[in-house]
Enzyme design. Structure first.
Site, mmCIF file in Angstrom:
data_model
loop_
_atom_site.group_PDB
_atom_site.id
_atom_site.type_symbol
_atom_site.label_atom_id
_atom_site.label_comp_id
_atom_site.label_asym_id
_atom_site.label_seq_id
_atom_site.Cartn_x
_atom_site.Cartn_y
_atom_site.Cartn_z
ATOM 1 C CE1 TYR A 1 -3.424 2.812 0.900
ATOM 2 C CE2 TYR A 1 -1.899 3.351 2.669
ATOM 3 C CZ TYR A 1 -2.992 3.671 1.892
ATOM 4 O OH TYR A 1 -3.638 4.864 2.102
ATOM 5 C CD GLU A 2 3.860 1.910 4.622
ATOM 6 O OE1 GLU A 2 3.355 2.026 5.757
ATOM 7 O OE2 GLU A 2 4.999 1.438 4.432
ATOM 8 N NE ARG A 3 5.689 -1.977 -4.676
ATOM 9 C CZ ARG A 3 5.327 -1.922 -5.955
ATOM 10 N NH1 ARG A 3 5.918 -1.092 -6.783
ATOM 11 N NH2 ARG A 3 4.361 -2.700 -6.406
#
Length: 84
Positions: free
Chosen positions: A74-76
């Protein structure tokens, strides 16, 4: 001062906390670390997105635990959306 967002598995938190501390103390880099930035009651996705939107750089700490993490993915993906 450069800002960096650190994405990692919670199982790597001791290593990452030392990394973030070293970046701040030795290099003068403002490292965004969830342990320091997210408080009880905060909406986690919103806090992550705010940290990513302000970051100049993104550090992805790879480990056997992180490669299968949904949060790291998700962060990537969020970072890639801001970086384009």
């Amino acid at each position: 001062m450069s800002k960096v967002f650190i994405s990692y598995s919670s199982k790597d938190k001791e290593f990452v906390k030392q990394l973030a501390t070293d970046l701040r103390m030795r290099e003068g880099i403002d490292a965004w670390l969830d342990q320091w930035e997210i408080n009880p009651g905060d909406k986690i996705p919103e806090m992550i997105e705010a940290g990513l939107s302000k970051a100049d750089f993104f550090i992805l700490v790879l480990s056997p635990d992180s490669v299968n993490s949904q949060w790291i993915e998700y962060e990537r993906q969020t970072w890639l959306g801001y970086a384009t």
